[in-house]
Design an enzyme around this catalytic site. Structure first.
Site, short mmCIF file in Angstrom:
data_model
loop_
_atom_site.label_atom_id
_atom_site.label_comp_id
_atom_site.label_asym_id
_atom_site.label_seq_id
_atom_site.Cartn_x
_atom_site.Cartn_y
_atom_site.Cartn_z
N ASP A 216 -13.78 2.52 -23.37
CA ASP A 216 -14.86 3.29 -22.95
C ASP A 216 -15.65 2.54 -21.82
OD1 ASP A 216 -17.36 4.66 -22.88
OD2 ASP A 216 -18.00 4.15 -25.10
N HIS A 308 -15.04 15.52 -24.95
CA HIS A 308 -16.10 15.06 -24.74
C HIS A 308 -16.10 14.80 -23.33
CE1 HIS A 308 -19.52 11.89 -24.71
NE2 HIS A 308 -18.87 11.23 -24.05
#
Ligand code: HEM
Ligand SMILES: [Cu+2]
Lengths: 397, 181
Positions: A216, A308
């Site tokens: 991330d 996403h």
């Protein structure tokens, strides 16, 4: 400030050489240790991040291992002058502690000796400035985050007058700084919420994984590059907040029990990147560009329509995500209580709102992640030595 | 520098003026000529600096001021008196009395060694504001004046901070009615 990779390598080297001597007294001991190794070898890792500078630390600073975010509510009686006095105290505490020096009136002076890359970052709630009659000082990009359909916001994780973000590589340094900063503000404020986060940087360097196991941060703008500056810092002609930024803090609860039911391929499709190495589903390595046009033989997009990264990228706004993980569980029934203390810095809250609106509309991740807290803070620029954070708007108006 | 000093002095309240008045009287008694030498010798106030000065925030009554006194001269500097426009000020030390740590006025003042420092800290020497007329709130800045043996004066700012430690009882000389700090 230094690149994460270097830090890791240096640390490894010192450990191998008998790192016990390191950290006896913070930077001082580290310097001596480096000298003992003789020329040609690397010096000890830096343990301090400068507090002073055009921008506040803790934003472009490579993320440390730990974060505590505190939101304080100032008492009704606090006016602009009193807030200025408080900010002088807090800035002084922050300058000293981040430099490895005890704060004034520090009852546990010994705990200051190892700052462990401590940073302290201050932000101000929009309502606070309104209440103080200082709303005119706010930059154009200071706007609220609206309510979104997927939000499940709780009062206890939302709002706040004064945000203090304390980050560091050691729990003790962070805890001591938080204690000192709260001691110096508790006469004028109550603690609205506290959020603790952690981040585990890979030993080999590179992007960290979050609590869902995803790599991330790949798509973040890179400090030092022009794209970063324009996305994050408020422009020079923006008045008292020039050189500052807008901070959005979202507490996002993750449903790991639900997430467990997906296989790795399914998990990859939720994000649009492979779980194993963070490479886009259209590429080979983490650094490969995300190809939103690529199609399977059957005509379907390789990166799903509601993945996403697709939804975020198609919104077309850039922000710096500097999030931490939290784990408050397990609950009594054994279910996890985890999530992200999602922190985004951008020059204009609209950048966040644009992306969030897109994600709210459609994002496979919404099944597994839901916002339970939300807060916006105007982050003033940094200050020089002897200066204090907030002076640019508290003294001028 | 001298401007700041006289400024602070002109702001001094009655109590402070009184304590400085004492000193002036003392200087009259034979130290008037010494002033001439002083200009040549550099007054103690010129070579001493106060760093990290802070005071304990308090609702009422007495409170303490701390900091580090640094002396850049090659002669000792002796502080014999202190003043503030907020209250009468005494120079205090912390000493043992019947097994308890108490604070009391020092007669001989604070010596700042040549080229060295003298630290005022909780549990040790400090400046004591004896009777605050108003609450001292964290973040407030108060002007303090130090008076040296040679009559020179040094003004510095101390910032008030909330602090819980070092609450020794006050035991004035010859008085055993101890008060809380
Ligand atoms: C629990 C919540 C969230 C998780 C677990 C999560 C996870 C991820 C992951 C794994 C990536 C891909 C790697 C990367 O580029 O960093 C990513 C990308 C991204 N996320 Fe999130 N995210 C979350 C919430 C959000 C929110 C609330 C926003 C903003 C409103 C956001 C904005 C972005 C953006 C802008 C990207 C980069 C897209 C691109 O490559 O252009 N994320 N996120
Ligand atoms: Cu005392």
């Amino acid at each position: 400030m230094e690149p994460t990779r270097t830090t890791m390598r240096r640390r490894g080297l010192l450990t191998a050489a008998g790192g016990a001597a390191l950290g006896a007294a913070g930077a001082g001991a580290a310097a001596t240790f480096g000298r003992d190794e003789g020329p040609g070898t690397e010096t000890a890792p830096e343990t301090t991040v400068p507090f002073h500078g055009p921008h506040q630390a803790g934003i472009a600073t490579p993320a440390q291992d730990r974060a505590v975010l505190l939101a304080l509510d100032m008492h009704e009686t606090v006016d602009a002058d009193r807030l200025a006095a408080v900010m002088r105290l807090l800035s002084d505490d922050a300058a000293r502690l981040t430099g490895g020096v005890p704060a004034l009136a520090d009852a546990d002076a010994e705990l200051a000796a190892e700052p462990a890359r401590l940073t302290v970052t201050f932000g101000f709630g929009l309502d606070l400035l309104d209440r103080l009659g200082l709303a005119g000082a706010l930059p154009e990009g200071a706007r609220p985050v609206p309510a979104f359909g997927t939000d499940r916001l709780e009062e206890r994780w939302s709002g706040g007058d004064l945000l203090i973000q304390v980050c560091g590589d050691g729990d003790l340094a962070v805890s001591h700084a938080v204690r000192m900063l709260v001691k110096d503000s508790r006469s004028f404020a109550t603690v609205r919420w506290t959020q603790r986060g952690f981040l585990q940087r890979p030993t080999g360097g590179g992007t960290a994984r979050n609590i869902m196991g995803q790599i991330d941060g790949t798509g973040n703008p890179v400090p030092g590059e022009p794209a970063f500056d324009s996305a994050v810092w408020i422009g020079e002609d923006a008045g008292p907040f020039a050189g500052g930024t807008m901070m959005v803090v979202r507490r996002i609860r993750t449903d790991l029990d639900q997430w467990d039911r997906l296989d790795p391929v399914g998990k990859g499709r939720v994000i649009g990147r492979r779980l194993s190495d963070g490479a886009p589903l259209t590429g080979e390595t983490e650094d490969d560009p995300v190809d939103l046009e690529a199609r399977e033989a059957n005509g379907l997009p390789v990166i799903p329509a509601s993945a996403h990264v697709r939804r975020a990228a198609e919104a077309g706004a850039v922000m710096l995500r500097r999030s931490y993980n939290y784990d408050d569980g397990p609950r009594e029934d054994g279910s996890p209580d985890t999530g992200l203390v999602f922190v985004a810095f951008q020059a204009d809250v609209e950048q966040f709102n644009t992306v969030q609106a897109h994600l709210d509309e459609a994002d496979l991740l919404n099944t597994y992640a839901v916002a339970v807290g939300s807060a916006v803070f105007a982050v003033p620029p940094g200050c020089g030595e002897g200066g204090w954070i907030g002076r640019t708007f508290l003294e001028q108006y | 520098m001298n401007d700041t000093m006289s400024n602070a002095l002109s702001r001094a309240a009655a109590a402070a003026a009184l304590s400085l008045g004492l000193l002036a009287a003392c200087a009259d008694g034979g130290e008037a000529e010494k002033n001439e030498d002083d200009t040549a010798r550099a007054a103690a106030a010129e070579s001493v600096t106060v760093v990290d000065a802070w005071a304990v925030a308090t609702e009422e009554g007495m409170t303490a001021v701390f900091g580090v006194l640094e002396n850049g001269a090659d002669t000792e500097a002796r502080i014999v008196e202190a003043a503030s426009d907020l209250s009468r000020v005494e120079l205090h030390e912390v000493a043992e009395s019947d097994g308890d740590m108490v604070m009391q006025e020092v007669e001989e003042g604070f010596a700042v060694p040549a080229g060295g420092e003298h630290e005022l800290h909780p549990g040790g020497d400090h400046l004591m504001l004896m009777e605050l007329a108003e609450p001292l709130v964290a973040g407030d800045r108060i002007a303090m004046t130090l008076v040296f043996e040679d009559g020179s004066e040094l003004v510095f700012d101390a910032v008030a901070k909330d602090f819980a430690g070092g609450d020794e009882e006050y035991e004035p000389h010859g008085d055993h009615d101890a008060h809380d700090m």
